[in-house]
Scaffold this active site. Structure first.
Site, PDB file in Angstrom:
ATOM      1  N   LYS A 204       0.836  -1.212   0.000  1.00 46.05           N
ATOM      2  CA  LYS A 204       0.000   0.000   0.000  1.00 46.05           C
ATOM      3  C   LYS A 204       0.866   1.254   0.000  1.00 46.05           C
ATOM      4  CE  LYS A 204      -2.954   3.224   0.475  1.00 46.05           C
ATOM      5  NZ  LYS A 204      -3.900   3.438   1.547  1.00 46.05           N
ATOM      6  N   CYS A 258      -2.707  10.406   1.617  1.00 41.33           N
ATOM      7  CA  CYS A 258      -2.026   9.225   1.071  1.00 41.33           C
ATOM      8  C   CYS A 258      -0.689   9.628   0.472  1.00 41.33           C
ATOM      9  CB  CYS A 258      -2.908   8.534   0.032  1.00 41.33           C
ATOM     10  SG  CYS A 258      -4.328   7.655   0.727  1.00 41.33           S
TER      11      CYS A 258
END
Length: 423
Positions: A204, A258
């Site tokens: 991720k 993110c």
């Protein structure tokens, strides 16, 4: 199946409602009494296409309830923030994850599944979360099942991507992966990949680090192109015609929780081995200052010192301004001598900063487009006519056609704009 989702933000709430919309009984847990009250009245607190409609369905069906504390459930999903620590490498602050896990421990029983969706540093699941769970006497992999299942969705398209994106399931043991995969099979229509917790965590992080690094290459090209008087956007368009090249688009920085955050988690875990990642972060964090410098170069001879900013959110058509470079640019310009007016139809602004387009454009000497909201693709001629000097700098390259009477440039060819001002 009864699911307790701890954390009802931009990821936790859509995830909770998706499970409820697919037949699960869901308890949503958050620390904000105002949020809980709003959700229990059937209203969502974030802007995301389709989310309110989904909330209406599950609210009417009685499958979703929000509350301040957890209770017994079959599955516990942790989706709380993981900000950067205030240290040299901006490492991952897992205190919210630890607090969320501790809050569910009194309700944990044999057969339960605990899933960490929060983006976390490598080895957090095994080194930080597993010991907390096993402090109850329950053994992970035998009594309860623990996995890291990172979210992989794009704000503005979350509900579609929750269903149709590949899902990574990182279990502490193989059976943990199997148990967690069965939970997501309730609605995921794409591949479900089972792996280890550490591989899921790092995968991720590297997804977002790849994009951050690619954007840094494009942003560095902008600086090179403006020095050499070469249009960076045209260079990227031509380079990307090569079958093995995919340079991302430059922008005034990188925002969101993110791309602007996750690369630091990798760098902090292996600082000596992550030189490229750290350099890319430095390039992207330099962009707001670079844009401000160019704006100041455009203003000395301007007929007025008014600058109009379009957008504060970090990306288009959402209300999320976390880590937004537009906010940084706004704050930096506000600290100069310039008169700065900002518009954002999606972000709630203080009453004293709320303006109409007419008011924002009147007597302005520069319009600076900072967010790719759909509202900014076309700028009305009547707004342009209210400007004192109709210059537009589109940092997101969103405007489809230069408004009549205006001069339009992007960050890829700012050298033209600066030349025109000097002349």
């Amino acid at each position: 199946m009864k699911i307790a989702t701890i954390g009802l933000g931009y990821i936790g709430l859509p995830t909770a409602l998706m499970f409820a919309d697919h037949g699960a009984n869901v308890i949503g847990v958050d620390l904000s009494p105002d949020m809980i009250e709003k959700l229990n009245s059937g209203q969502v607190h974030i802007e995301e296409p389709g989310l309110q409609e989904q909330m209406t369905r599950v609210h009417e069906a009685g499958r979703f309830t929000a509350q301040l504390t957890p209770e017994e459930a079959d599955v516990f999903i942790v989706s709380v923030p993981t900000p950067n620590r205030n240290d040299a490498f901006k490492s991952c602050d897992v205190s919210y994850v630890q607090a969320a896990v501790k809050s569910l421990l009194p309700f944990l029983k044999k057969g339960n599944i605990v899933i960490i969706e929060s983006t976390i540093a490598p080895r957090t699941t095994v080194d930080d979360v597993q010991p907390l769970i096993e402090s109850t006497g329950l053994v992970v992999g035998q009594d309860v099942y623990l996995a890291h299942c990172p979210e992989r969705v794009l704000p503005g398209n979350i509900l579609h991507e929750l269903v149709h994106n590949t899902r990574i399931i990182g279990g502490v043991t193989a059976e943990c992966s199997n148990q967690a995969a069965a939970v997501y099979a309730r609605f995921v229509q794409c591949d479900i990949i089972k792996t280890t917790a550490g591989e899921a965590e790092l995968s991720k992080l590297m997804e977002n680090t790849y994009r951050d690094t690619n954007i840094a290459l494009a942003n560095e090209l902008v600086k090179i192109g403006n020095t050499l008087q070469i249009d960076a956007h045209e260079v990227i368009t031509m380079a990307n015609r090569h079958p093995r090249v995919n340079i991302h688009q430059p922008r005034p920085g990188v925002g969101g929780h993110c791309l602007a955050v996750d690369p630091y988690f990798v760098a902090a875990a292996a600082p000596e081995e992550s030189v490229l990642i750290q350099t890319a972060r430095a390039v992207n964090t330099s962009m707001p200052g670079y844009i401000v410098t160019k704006v100041l170069e455009l203003m000395p001879d301007a007929p007025t010192q008014k600058v109009t900013l379009l957008g504060l959110a970090y990306k288009g058509n959402i209300d999320d301004k976390r880590e937004s470079p537009a906010v940084t640019i706004f704050e930096k310009l506000r600290d100069t001598h310039l008169e700065v007016t900002v518009i954002d139809e999606h972000v709630q602004l203080p009453i004293e900063e709320q303006f109409t387009m007419d008011e924002a454009f009147t007597d302005s000497s520069l319009v600076l487009v900072l967010t790719d909201h759909a509202e900014y693709k076309t700028l009305a001629t009547e707004w342009i006519n209210k400007m004192n000097r109709p210059l537009i700098l589109d940092t997101k390259k969103i405007i489809e056609k230069c408004p009549e009477g205006a001069t339009l440039h992007t960050i890829g060819n700012m050298y033209h704009l600066l030349e025109g001002v000097k002349q």
